[in-house]
Design a protein around this motif. Structure first.
Motif, PDB file in Angstrom:
ATOM      1  N   CYS A   3       0.820  -1.211   0.000  1.00  0.00           N
ATOM      2  CA  CYS A   3       0.000   0.000   0.000  1.00  0.00           C
ATOM      3  C   CYS A   3       0.854   1.261   0.000  1.00  0.00           C
ATOM      4  O   CYS A   3       2.014   1.252   0.410  1.00  0.00           O
ATOM      5  CB  CYS A   3      -0.987  -0.019   1.149  1.00  0.00           C
ATOM      6  SG  CYS A   3      -0.505   0.882   2.589  1.00  0.00           S
ATOM      7  N   ASN A  63      -0.454   4.120   1.316  1.00  0.00           N
ATOM      8  CA  ASN A  63      -1.271   4.978   2.170  1.00  0.00           C
ATOM      9  C   ASN A  63      -0.626   5.191   3.535  1.00  0.00           C
ATOM     10  O   ASN A  63       0.370   4.544   3.870  1.00  0.00           O
ATOM     11  CB  ASN A  63      -2.654   4.348   2.344  1.00  0.00           C
ATOM     12  CG  ASN A  63      -3.287   4.022   1.014  1.00  0.00           C
ATOM     13  OD1 ASN A  63      -3.246   4.833   0.092  1.00  0.00           O
ATOM     14  ND2 ASN A  63      -3.844   2.829   0.897  1.00  0.00           N
ATOM     15  N   ALA A  64      -1.244   6.061   4.280  1.00  0.00           N
ATOM     16  CA  ALA A  64      -0.787   6.309   5.657  1.00  0.00           C
ATOM     17  C   ALA A  64      -2.041   6.467   6.518  1.00  0.00           C
ATOM     18  O   ALA A  64      -2.290   7.532   7.096  1.00  0.00           O
ATOM     19  CB  ALA A  64       0.067   7.557   5.704  1.00  0.00           C
ATOM     20  N   CYS A  65      -2.848   5.397   6.563  1.00  0.00           N
ATOM     21  CA  CYS A  65      -4.127   5.494   7.269  1.00  0.00           C
ATOM     22  C   CYS A  65      -3.905   5.739   8.762  1.00  0.00           C
ATOM     23  O   CYS A  65      -3.083   5.066   9.389  1.00  0.00           O
ATOM     24  CB  CYS A  65      -4.938   4.218   7.082  1.00  0.00           C
ATOM     25  SG  CYS A  65      -5.315   3.871   5.365  1.00  0.00           S
ATOM     26  N   PHE A  80      -5.730   4.960  11.108  1.00  0.00           N
ATOM     27  CA  PHE A  80      -6.217   3.854  11.941  1.00  0.00           C
ATOM     28  C   PHE A  80      -5.519   2.539  11.600  1.00  0.00           C
ATOM     29  O   PHE A  80      -5.993   1.471  11.971  1.00  0.00           O
ATOM     30  CB  PHE A  80      -7.726   3.687  11.730  1.00  0.00           C
ATOM     31  CG  PHE A  80      -8.101   3.593  10.278  1.00  0.00           C
ATOM     32  CD1 PHE A  80      -7.992   2.398   9.592  1.00  0.00           C
ATOM     33  CD2 PHE A  80      -8.529   4.714   9.589  1.00  0.00           C
ATOM     34  CE1 PHE A  80      -8.296   2.309   8.248  1.00  0.00           C
ATOM     35  CE2 PHE A  80      -8.838   4.647   8.243  1.00  0.00           C
ATOM     36  CZ  PHE A  80      -8.718   3.446   7.570  1.00  0.00           C
ATOM     37  N   CYS A  81      -4.414   2.622  10.866  1.00  0.00           N
ATOM     38  CA  CYS A  81      -3.776   1.385  10.378  1.00  0.00           C
ATOM     39  C   CYS A  81      -3.353   0.492  11.549  1.00  0.00           C
ATOM     40  O   CYS A  81      -2.546   0.901  12.395  1.00  0.00           O
ATOM     41  CB  CYS A  81      -2.568   1.723   9.519  1.00  0.00           C
ATOM     42  SG  CYS A  81      -1.788   0.240   8.862  1.00  0.00           S
ATOM     43  N   MET A 125      -1.492  -1.968  11.481  1.00  0.00           N
ATOM     44  CA  MET A 125      -0.076  -2.350  11.377  1.00  0.00           C
ATOM     45  C   MET A 125       0.824  -1.408  12.168  1.00  0.00           C
ATOM     46  O   MET A 125       1.931  -1.757  12.532  1.00  0.00           O
ATOM     47  CB  MET A 125       0.381  -2.332   9.910  1.00  0.00           C
ATOM     48  CG  MET A 125      -0.485  -3.123   8.988  1.00  0.00           C
ATOM     49  SD  MET A 125      -0.565  -4.843   9.492  1.00  0.00           S
ATOM     50  CE  MET A 125      -2.010  -5.359   8.619  1.00  0.00           C
ATOM     51  N   ARG A 167       1.952  -4.703   4.531  1.00  0.00           N
ATOM     52  CA  ARG A 167       0.830  -3.848   4.142  1.00  0.00           C
ATOM     53  C   ARG A 167       0.418  -4.174   2.721  1.00  0.00           C
ATOM     54  O   ARG A 167       0.789  -3.477   1.787  1.00  0.00           O
ATOM     55  CB  ARG A 167       1.239  -2.384   4.229  1.00  0.00           C
ATOM     56  CG  ARG A 167       1.555  -1.923   5.629  1.00  0.00           C
ATOM     57  CD  ARG A 167       2.306  -0.620   5.529  1.00  0.00           C
ATOM     58  NE  ARG A 167       2.710  -0.147   6.826  1.00  0.00           N
ATOM     59  CZ  ARG A 167       2.176   0.912   7.426  1.00  0.00           C
ATOM     60  NH1 ARG A 167       1.232   1.598   6.849  1.00  0.00           N
ATOM     61  NH2 ARG A 167       2.615   1.284   8.597  1.00  0.00           N
ATOM     62  N   THR A 212      -7.633  -0.285  -1.302  1.00  0.00           N
ATOM     63  CA  THR A 212      -8.017   1.132  -1.395  1.00  0.00           C
ATOM     64  C   THR A 212      -8.032   1.642  -2.830  1.00  0.00           C
ATOM     65  O   THR A 212      -8.522   2.735  -3.083  1.00  0.00           O
ATOM     66  CB  THR A 212      -7.035   2.003  -0.585  1.00  0.00           C
ATOM     67  OG1 THR A 212      -5.729   1.844  -1.149  1.00  0.00           O
ATOM     68  CG2 THR A 212      -7.033   1.619   0.883  1.00  0.00           C
TER      69      THR A 212
END
Ligand code: SF4
Length: 469
Positions: free
Chosen positions: A115, A117-119, A121-122, A124, A138, A153
Motif C-alpha cells: 500500500c 497509504n498512511a491510514c 487507523f492502520c 499495522m 501492508r 483502497t
C-alpha cells in the motif's frame, strides 16, 4: 477474448484457498506444488517443483492470468525444470470442463502490491514491537481483492491495471472506502486518497460490482461525513454492500484512547443513523445494503438484526453477521441435534469433566448461548482479555498465548480446554509467536485436556464429542 464475463475466473474467486503468497516472489512464474495423476498437467510431464513461467506467451504473474488464459481446451505452457535448468514450451490440452490438474503455491507470483497509504487507523502501526514481521505486511493488491476478497483502497493502481480489471470484468471487488470528502479522505488515508476515488468511479461506471467497507473512527469520519458516504453509496447501486466496522486500537499507539466499544450512546447513534438508509435500500433495491459490524450492536447493548436482513452475508468475514449466524446455528442445533447435545452433556457428566470454551471477550455472549444449549452446567465460555494488544481488541482470532497462560487456572484438572483454531496461523503459531503444540503441552502440564475447534456451534459440538470418546 472479447466476452465480458469469465466463468472460470468467477468460480475460482468463490472457492480459492485463503491468502498464501508465493514463497518465491523473486523467481519467475508460479511454483507447482501438486499435480493430479493422469491430468493434462501430468500428461505433459509437469511435476511439483517446476515453475510455469508463461501461458500462451504471457508471463504468469498471478492466478488471474492463469484463469484467463487457461479458460479454453488448449494452451501453451512454458515450464522451467530446476532439475536440469531447462525451460521448455509445450502444448497442453483437456476435455471440456476437465481440471488442468496443477496447483501453485499462492495466488500472485510476481510479488504482492503493497500500500501507498498512511491510514490514521492502520492496525499495522499499532502492533507490539516484537510481533511477527508477516503481520506488518501492508498488502493492497487489487488482484487479491478479486481472488480472495481482501479489501483494497485502489490508490496504488495504474491506468493499465484499471483497464485490465475492466477488460476482464474482475467483479466483485472489495474496496475500502472510509470516506468520500476529499479533505477527510486525505486526512484519514493520506495523500493518495483521491486516486482511490478516481479508480472506484471508473470501476463502477464499467459495471464492476463493489463491496465497500468503512472503518468508522470517532470524530474523523462519523457524523456528517458518514452521512455523505452513505449518500454516495446510495447513489451508486454498483456498490451492493457497505460494511461499517468500528475503529480497533491497541495500547501500542498514542493516537486513539477510545472507540465505540466504550460508548453505548455513540454506538446507538450509529445504529440509528444508518436505519433510514437500510429501510430505503430494502424498499427500493430489495436488499439492506448498509450493514454494521456485529460490535456496534454488542456495544449498543442491542440485539443483532435477523438473518434475512444480511443479504446472504456478503461481508461475513468482515465481522458482519457472524454473531447472528452463530446464534441461529445454536438454535438449529437445539431443534435438529437435541440427541447429540444430550449425548455430549451426558459424556461430560460421566467423565466428571468441565469444558472451557476459550474465546475473545467479544464472543462471550454468543458462546454463552451454545453453553446453555448444552445444559450450561458442564460447559462455559472462558473469555480471555487481550492484554497483549490491549486497547479495545477483544476478538477471538487475536487471542494470544501469553494471555491464555496468564488467565487460565494453574490447575486444570478435570477440565477440557477447547481452543479456537482461529488464534493460530497456517503454521499453527499464535500472534505472540507460540506454537500450538507448546500451548497443548503447557495446558496438559496443568492437568487439563485440550481440543481445538473452529468457533462454530456444530464444530464445537463435534470437537467436544471427539475429545470425550
Ligand atoms: S491501506 Fe491498509 S495497510 Fe495501508 S495504511 Fe491503510 S490500513 Fe494500513
Amino acid at each position: 477474448m472479447t466476452e465480458r464475463t469469465h466463468p472460470t475466473v468467477a468460480s475460482y474467486a468463490s472457492s480459492v484457498a485463503p491468502y498464501a503468497p508465493s514463497r518465491h516472489p523473486d523467481s519467475d512464474g508460479a511454483l507447482v506444488v501438486s499435480v493430479l495423476p493422469e491430468s493434462p498437467a501430468d500428461d505433459i510431464g509437469i511435476v511439483p517443483g517446476m515453475r510455469v513461467t508463461h501461458v500462451n506467451g504471457k508471463p504468469l504473474t498471478d492466478m488471474i492470468v492463469w484463469l484467463w488464459e487457461m479458460d479454453g481446451e488448449s494452451a501453451e505452457l512454458t515450464v522451467y525444470d530446476p532439475r536440469d535448468g531447462v525451460t521448455e514450451t509445450a502444448a497442453i490440452e483437456r476435455f471440456a470442463g476437465e481440471d488442468w490438474g496443477v496447483d501453485f503455491d499462492g495466488a500472485v507470483f510476481d510479488g504482492m502490491r503493497t500500500c501507498v497509504n498512511a491510514c490514521l487507523f492502520c492496525f499495522m502501526n499499532m502492533l507490539p514491537k516484537e510481533s511477527r514481521s508477516s503481520l506488518s505486511i501492508r498488502d493492497d493488491d487489487y488482484r487479491l481483492s478479486f481472488l480472495q476478497g481482501n479489501f483494497v483502497t485502489l490508490t496504488n493502481m495504474s491506468d493499465r491495471e484499471v483497464s485490465d480489471v475492466i477488460e476482464k470484468m474482475l467483479s466483485p471487488m472489495n474496496v475500502s472506502l472510509h470516506a468520500v470528502s476529499p479533505e477527510v479522505r486525505r486526512r484519514l488515508i493520506g495523500r493518495n486518497a483521491a486516486r482511490g476515488m478516481e479508480v472506484l468511479e471508473r470501476l463502477l461506471e464499467a459495471g464492476i460490482e463493489v463491496h465497500a467497507q468503512i472503518v468508522l473512527c470517532p470524530g474523523l469520519n462519523d457524523g456528517d461525513e458518514l452521512r455523505a458516504t452513505l449518500d454516495y453509496v446510495e447513489a451508486h447501486p454498483g456498490i451492493t454492500s457497505l460494511a461499517i466496522v468500528p475503529l480497533g486500537f491497541t495500547k501500542h499507539q498514542s493516537r486513539f484512547t477510545s472507540s465505540y466499544s466504550d460508548d453505548v450512546e455513540a454506538s446507538r447513534a450509529v445504529v440509528d443513523l444508518i436505519a433510514p438508509y437500510q429501510e430505503r435500500a430494502r424498499r427500493t433495491r430489495g436488499h439492506t445494503v448498509f450493514q454494521l459490524g456485529d460490535e456496534f450492536y454488542v456495544d449498543a447493548d442491542m440485539e443483532v438484526p435477523p438473518a434475512e436482513t444480511y443479504d446472504g452475508f456478503p461481508q461475513f468475514y468482515d465481522g458482519i453477521g457472524m454473531l447472528r449466524s452463530f446464534i441461529d446455528d445454536v438454535e438449529r442445533l437445539r431443534t435438529e441435534c437435541a440427541d447429540d447435545l444430550e449425548e455430549v452433556h451426558a459424556a461430560l457428566l460421566d467423565d466428571r469433566t468441565d469444558a472451557l470454551l476459550v474465546c475473545g471477550r467479544a464472543a462471550r455472549g454468543a458462546f454463552q448461548t451454545f453453553c446453555e444449549a448444552l445444559g450450561g452446567d458442564v460447559v462455559s465460555p472462558s473469555p480471555i482479555d487481550n492484554r497483549y494488544f490491549g486497547g479495545n481488541v477483544n476478538v477471538t482470532g487475536l487471542t494470544c498465548a501469553c494471555d491464555l497462560f496468564a488467565q487460565l487456572s494453574p490447575d486444570l484438572s478435570a477440565k477440557l480446554v477447547v481452543l479456537p483454531d482461529v488464534m493460530f496461523n497456517y503454521d499453527g503459531v499464535t500472534l505472540d509467536g507460540v506454537h500450538r503444540d507448546e500451548i497443548v503441552r503447557e495446558l496438559e502440564s496443568r492437568g487439563g485436556s485440550v481440543a481445538i475447534s473452529t468457533p462454530d456451534p456444530r464444530q464445537l459440538l463435534d470437537a467436544l464429542r471427539r475429545a470425550l470418546r
